[in-house]
Write a protein that holds these residues in place. Structure first.
Motif, mmCIF file in Angstrom:
data_model
loop_
_atom_site.group_PDB
_atom_site.id
_atom_site.type_symbol
_atom_site.label_atom_id
_atom_site.label_comp_id
_atom_site.label_asym_id
_atom_site.label_seq_id
_atom_site.Cartn_x
_atom_site.Cartn_y
_atom_site.Cartn_z
ATOM 1 N N SER A 76 5.973 39.608 58.248
ATOM 2 C CA SER A 76 4.982 39.797 59.308
ATOM 3 C C SER A 76 5.207 38.852 60.484
ATOM 4 C CB SER A 76 3.569 39.591 58.759
ATOM 5 O OG SER A 76 3.435 38.282 58.223
ATOM 6 N N VAL A 77 5.792 37.665 60.245
ATOM 7 C CA VAL A 77 6.070 36.707 61.320
ATOM 8 C C VAL A 77 7.451 36.120 61.077
ATOM 9 C CG1 VAL A 77 5.332 34.626 62.531
ATOM 10 C CG2 VAL A 77 3.620 36.128 61.504
ATOM 11 N N LEU A 78 8.269 36.121 62.108
ATOM 12 C CA LEU A 78 9.598 35.543 62.006
ATOM 13 C C LEU A 78 9.851 34.642 63.208
ATOM 14 C CD1 LEU A 78 11.746 38.590 60.856
ATOM 15 C CD2 LEU A 78 11.408 36.484 59.578
ATOM 16 N N PRO A 79 10.337 33.416 62.983
ATOM 17 C CA PRO A 79 10.731 32.578 64.117
ATOM 18 C C PRO A 79 12.165 32.876 64.528
ATOM 19 C CG PRO A 79 10.967 31.345 62.096
ATOM 20 C CD PRO A 79 10.460 32.712 61.708
ATOM 21 N N LEU A 80 12.474 32.610 65.761
ATOM 22 C CA LEU A 80 13.833 32.754 66.276
ATOM 23 C C LEU A 80 14.140 31.463 67.033
ATOM 24 C CD1 LEU A 80 15.784 35.132 65.979
ATOM 25 C CD2 LEU A 80 15.201 35.836 68.288
ATOM 26 N N TYR A 81 15.209 30.791 66.644
ATOM 27 C CA TYR A 81 15.511 29.468 67.197
ATOM 28 C C TYR A 81 17.003 29.231 67.068
ATOM 29 C CZ TYR A 81 15.696 28.483 62.241
ATOM 30 O OH TYR A 81 16.026 28.529 60.906
ATOM 31 N N GLY A 82 17.457 28.108 67.573
ATOM 32 C CA GLY A 82 18.865 27.761 67.456
ATOM 33 C C GLY A 82 19.587 27.858 68.778
ATOM 34 N N PRO A 83 20.854 27.434 68.812
ATOM 35 C CA PRO A 83 21.609 27.453 70.075
ATOM 36 C C PRO A 83 21.790 28.848 70.657
ATOM 37 C CG PRO A 83 23.045 26.958 68.199
ATOM 38 C CD PRO A 83 21.646 26.879 67.698
ATOM 39 N N GLY A 84 21.692 29.887 69.810
ATOM 40 C CA GLY A 84 21.917 31.243 70.299
ATOM 41 C C GLY A 84 20.797 31.810 71.150
ATOM 42 N N VAL A 85 19.599 31.161 71.179
ATOM 43 C CA VAL A 85 18.512 31.732 71.972
ATOM 44 C C VAL A 85 18.772 31.596 73.468
ATOM 45 C CG1 VAL A 85 16.798 31.351 70.171
ATOM 46 C CG2 VAL A 85 17.145 29.599 71.912
ATOM 47 N N LYS A 86 19.737 30.785 73.837
ATOM 48 C CA LYS A 86 20.086 30.634 75.257
ATOM 49 C C LYS A 86 21.425 31.294 75.565
ATOM 50 C CE LYS A 86 17.635 26.234 75.463
ATOM 51 N NZ LYS A 86 17.688 24.791 75.782
ATOM 52 N N ASP A 87 21.854 32.208 74.688
ATOM 53 C CA ASP A 87 23.201 32.748 74.801
ATOM 54 C C ASP A 87 23.167 34.236 75.118
ATOM 55 O OD1 ASP A 87 25.936 32.596 74.776
ATOM 56 O OD2 ASP A 87 26.148 32.500 72.591
ATOM 57 N N ALA A 88 24.352 34.777 75.414
ATOM 58 C CA ALA A 88 24.556 36.220 75.545
ATOM 59 C C ALA A 88 25.168 36.739 74.244
ATOM 60 C CB ALA A 88 25.468 36.518 76.729
ATOM 61 N N PHE A 89 25.218 38.061 74.096
ATOM 62 C CA PHE A 89 25.691 38.682 72.861
ATOM 63 C C PHE A 89 26.562 39.878 73.207
ATOM 64 C CE2 PHE A 89 21.645 36.692 72.243
ATOM 65 C CZ PHE A 89 21.724 36.044 71.035
ATOM 66 N N VAL A 90 27.531 40.174 72.312
ATOM 67 C CA VAL A 90 28.351 41.378 72.426
ATOM 68 C C VAL A 90 28.225 42.122 71.109
ATOM 69 C CG1 VAL A 90 30.660 42.333 72.745
ATOM 70 C CG2 VAL A 90 29.960 40.310 74.032
ATOM 71 N N ASP A 91 27.736 43.373 71.164
ATOM 72 C CA ASP A 91 27.508 44.107 69.926
ATOM 73 C C ASP A 91 28.748 44.871 69.493
ATOM 74 O OD1 ASP A 91 27.669 46.439 71.427
ATOM 75 O OD2 ASP A 91 25.509 46.752 71.514
ATOM 76 N N GLY A 92 28.621 45.658 68.408
ATOM 77 C CA GLY A 92 29.756 46.391 67.883
ATOM 78 C C GLY A 92 30.235 47.513 68.773
ATOM 79 N N LEU A 93 29.418 47.880 69.783
ATOM 80 C CA LEU A 93 29.821 48.902 70.755
ATOM 81 C C LEU A 93 30.412 48.272 72.005
ATOM 82 C CD1 LEU A 93 26.708 51.236 70.402
ATOM 83 C CD2 LEU A 93 28.944 51.463 69.292
ATOM 84 N N TYR A 94 30.696 46.963 71.930
ATOM 85 C CA TYR A 94 31.314 46.213 73.027
ATOM 86 C C TYR A 94 30.389 46.099 74.242
ATOM 87 C CZ TYR A 94 35.636 46.297 70.384
ATOM 88 O OH TYR A 94 36.574 46.123 69.409
ATOM 89 N N ARG A 95 29.075 46.240 74.030
ATOM 90 C CA ARG A 95 28.111 46.057 75.114
ATOM 91 C C ARG A 95 27.632 44.615 75.098
ATOM 92 N NH1 ARG A 95 23.659 50.355 73.678
ATOM 93 N NH2 ARG A 95 23.765 49.039 71.827
ATOM 94 N N GLN A 96 27.399 44.067 76.264
ATOM 95 C CA GLN A 96 26.923 42.694 76.366
ATOM 96 C C GLN A 96 25.410 42.706 76.588
ATOM 97 O OE1 GLN A 96 29.439 40.092 78.500
ATOM 98 N NE2 GLN A 96 27.888 38.506 78.825
#
Length: 836
Positions: free
Chosen positions: A25-45
């Motif tokens: 019901s509640v999940l935290p999201l933290y860490g160095p990745g919260v200030k980052d960009a991402f590339v998914d499996g479809l090569y989209r950023q």
């Protein structure tokens, strides 16, 4: 976690997706990745909001609401989400907002820096994207969170900033706090995005929050979840590989060597650097400058460590001095079980004395596991028990979690780990419990190596059943002490790079000095560390001698005086060494054996060929023939010759070496050896160790003794004594015993004349006087005793003197005329009639 390489959810958010699917019901999201960009499996950023949307949408949520200070409330549906992003919203060269991307007002920032959550361009016919503000937005948020008609996910961004929000702060906190209460059966989820780089930072914020006390329970729940689904780490190899291919197409990035691209990407992932940083480095630097991508180029830019660029981990291992058993064991770690086979444990135990290369090898293991794909970056975090244990109830588990969180993706190396089980207050055991849980929960992200002395590490592993299961026997690697030749090589490798020339005789003197260092080592001998100290002291002595004339070479006199043969006092001659032994009564055969042995040892020393160590001896003969006394003399002789450091004698026997329970005999034997280091371990009636048969613990004591004699060769002399025939059976009990006892000294029974002289000597030491007419009676008594079974030689003489003293006491103590001479004079009538 999906294995689909074309998964629209970036790898770093798939744990969040899976946790959302499981009904959290509640999940935290933290860490160095919260200030980052991402590339998914479809090569989209993606930016964070876009990537989170993909994860929650894949988890089955039809309505995804973003709440943040700059956009307040934004509802995204699938149609609006999939419109192309604004091409002008890219960051500037140093990560500063550039183009037309909207930014937050001055004074505010969040997980995305000052950037606003990127929204698609207006397209009313195809999309819905609404932003609201103030109290109305809070009421809408509460309504959406409580609405169970449509699976809804609410993403609260920049939570640390929102708590300081003045407009509608109270109703926002009330709405969120109500959601933080456990809601069984709820179809909706709340994702809380924190700017903290670690869960410890999130916990600190939660514990200090005035309006949201329920955050502490959120943190606690995250701490209990396996693999920390809320932790956003830096990108892994697969994501960085997709970034490289995007940049090849978009920025014309060139690849130096396609056959080595996989290793290059692995080296990039090992740095734990944000994807946005790699995009800037590769796309805006290397591609712009026309530099092809390769490990050497990345190393030249200073973006990867040299050890990672080397790539050949096993070559680095082979270059280490010695450690052959360790090298053979690590070769086996390269074996990868086939798909579907039972997973193997990668956690290791390093046992050995200080300075045997355990920390160095731990770094190599980290790099090896990284190359094998077992660990993300393979870096080693080295800690001690004090880094895990706190002094207050409840704090040890928190501190241990923080240390483990900092080691994820690599190796946690716990030196002298047995200190955790030795904690008297029990806090160390709390650390062990937490460590065991995380080793299981984070097994894909963590390898633990525990290290310490062999005996202590055995006790540590036995202190908790879970430790033995996490560290199987085949994962215990023993680090042997370095031998003299290996220590000399280590010393040479340290001295030569210092740039001093080696003068005549220095190499030979160095070898002799290191051999002396090894011979006089104690239990805490530092091996390579001790050699480092010697080389540093040698360099300092050279510098003081030559002053500004740095072209002058190293000379033998630059070595520490305590290790130089020419600085040691001249050894005494054979007569002086054996003087006290020669003064003993009788023992002519023993004295001849000692004279020959001492001369042989002195000859070896004078020739200067090979190592000269104190030999292990067998004393064979009946009881009471002076074996214990002679052993003490040999301890002194070996010390005077410079073969033993202390020359003391530790007397022991079966009762002190053999325990009554499984697993206790070997530690008892090792402790006896440890007490005797630098001197003599004297085992009287050593054959008693074999008296219990094949299943007796005495065999274990013998096997352990053989191991310790080899391990401590040169630091210890073992003298085993007993009757001739039983001692032959003792030697046959273990194949290694015969080769380790190189000298035998035979002790024949005393002649009657020697026994009488011993009686006279014993009486004089106690200030008794033997009347001349008493001697024939004593001689006759001793001659008769010597013919009887069980005759004890010197022990029987001692018993005779005690009996004579008893009869003297009966004769004179109550006499009123007894004077001093009568109290001390032993007469013929004091010699007992019977042997008794």
């Amino acid at each position: 976690m999906s294995a689909d390489p074309f998964d629209a959810v970036p790898e770093r958010l798939r744990a969040l997706r899976d946790a959302a699917r499981e009904g959290e019901s509640v999940l935290p999201l933290y860490g160095p990745g919260v200030k980052d960009a991402f590339v998914d499996g479809l090569y989209r950023q993606h930016d964070l909001g876009s990537a989170v949307w993909e994860a929650l949408h894949a988890a089955g949520y039809e309505r995804i609401v973003f709440f943040s200070l700059d956009a307040t409330l934004t509802v995204r549906d699938a149609a609006s989400r999939r419109l192309p992003a604004d091409p002008g919203a890219e960051d500037g060269p140093e990560g500063r907002p550039g183009g037309t991307a909207p930014v937050m007002r001055p004074g505010f920032s969040g997980p995305l820096g000052r950037r606003r959550l990127r929204r698609p361009p207006a397209a009313p016919a195809r999309a819905e994207s609404r932003a609201m503000s103030g109290a109305f937005a809070v009421r809408m948020l509460r309504s959406l969170m409580l609405d169970e008609s449509t699976p809804t996910a609410v993403v609260v961004e920049q939570l640390e900033v929102l708590e300081r929000w003045q407009e509608a702060r109270a109703p926002f906190a009330a709405a969120l706090e109500r959601w933080l209460e456990f809601r069984p059966g709820s179809r909706n989820i709340c994702v809380l995005v924190f700017g903290g780089a670690s869960l410890a930072e999130v916990r600190a914020f939660a514990e200090g929050s005035r309006d949201l006390p329920g955050l502490v329970q959120v943190v606690q729940a995250e701490e209990r979840r396996p693999a920390r689904p809320g932790l956003l780490r830096p990108p892994g190899e697969a994501e960085l590989a997709r970034l490289v291919h995007r940049l090849r197409i978009q920025r014309d990035l060139q690849v130096a060597d396609w056959t080595r691209l996989e290793g290059t990407v692995r080296a990039m992932a090992a740095q734990d650097v944000p994807l946005e940083t790699w995009e800037r480095r590769l796309g805006r630097r290397m591609a712009a400058e026309g530099t092809p991508l390769g490990q050497e180029e990345l190393h030249r830019y200073g973006w990867i460590a040299g050890t990672v660029a080397d790539g050949d981990v096993m070559r680095r291992l082979d270059e280490l001095v010695g450690l052959e058993p360790v090298k053979r064991h690590l070769e086996g770690l390269r074996y990868r079980p086939p798909a579907g086979a039972e997973p193997v444990s990668h956690h290791l135990v390093f046992t050995g004395n200080p300075g045997t290369g355990k920390t160095t090898v731990a770094r190599i293991v980290g790099d090896l596991y990284r190359e094998l794909g077992i660990l993300r970056h393979g870096r080693v975090r080295s800690v001690r028990a004090s880094d895990l244990v706190a002094g207050f109830v409840g704090q040890t588990a928190i501190r241990t979690r923080e240390v483990i969180d900092g080691a994820l993706g690599g190796v946690l190396f716990i030196d002298e780990a047995y200190e955790l089980s030795d904690q008297a207050d029990g806090f160390g055991r709390q650390a062990i419990t937490e460590l065991l849980a995380r080793m299981e929960d984070d097994r894909a992200e963590l390898v633990v190596i525990v290290a310490g002395y062999p005996d202590e590490m055995r006790e540590f592993l036995d202190s908790n059943p879970g430790l033995r299961s996490r560290f199987p026997h085949e994962n215990v690697i023993e680090f042997p002490d370095y031998g003299p030749a290996e220590l000399v090589e280590i010393a040479a490798r340290r001295l030569r790079p210092m740039g001093m020339a080696w003068g005549e005789g220095f190499e030979a003197a160095l070898g002799e000095a290191i051999a002396e260092l090894h011979r006089t080592r104690d239990r805490g001998f530092g091996n390579a560390r001790a050699v480092r100290d010697v080389t540093q002291e040698t360099a300092a002595r050279w510098a003081r001698r030559v002053k500004d004339d740095r072209d002058r070479p190293l000379e033998p006199r630059d070595l520490p005086e305590r290790l130089r043969r020419d600085a040691r006092p001249a050894p005494r001659d054979t007569a002086e060494l054996l003087g006290e032994l020669d003064a003993m009564i009788g023992l002519a055969q023993v004295k001849r054996s000692a004279d020959v042995l001492v001369k042989r040892l002195r000859l070896r020393r004078l020739r200067g060929r090979g190592e000269v160590v104190a030999p292990n001896l067998l004393f064979t003969g009946p009881p009471g023939t002076g074996k214990t006394t002679v052993a003490r003399h040999f301890g002194r002789i070996f010390k005077d010759m410079g073969l033993l450091e202390r020359g003391h004698v530790v007397e022991t026997g079966r009762s002190r070496l053999v325990a009554s329970y499984v697993g206790q005999t070997a530690p008892l034997t090792r402790k006896a050896v440890e007490r005797a280091l630098g001197g003599v371990l004297f085992i009287d009636e050593a054959y008693a160790l074999t008296s219990g048969g094949d299943n007796d613990f005495g065999r274990e004591a013998i096997d352990t003794l053989v191991e310790e004699m080899e391990r401590h060769r040169g630091r210890l002399a073992v003298i085993a004594a007993g009757y001739p025939e039983p001692m032959r059976r003792f030697l046959a009990a273990n194949d290694g015993l015969g080769s380790r006892f190189t000298e035998t000294v035979e002790f024949p029974a005393y002649e009657v004349g020697d026994l009488l002289e011993i009686l006279r000597s014993m009486a004089e030491r106690q200030a008794y006087e033997l009347d001349p007419v008493t001697l024939p009676a004593a001689r006759a008594w001793l001659a008769d005793a010597a013919r009887r079974p069980g005759f004890g030689n010197g022990r029987t003489v001692r018993r005779l003197l005690e009996r004579m003293e008893e009869r003297l006491a009966e004769r004179v103590v109550d006499r009123p005329d007894a004077d001093a001479r009568m109290l001390n004079l032993l007469l013929p009538e004091d010699v007992p009639d019977e042997l008794g």
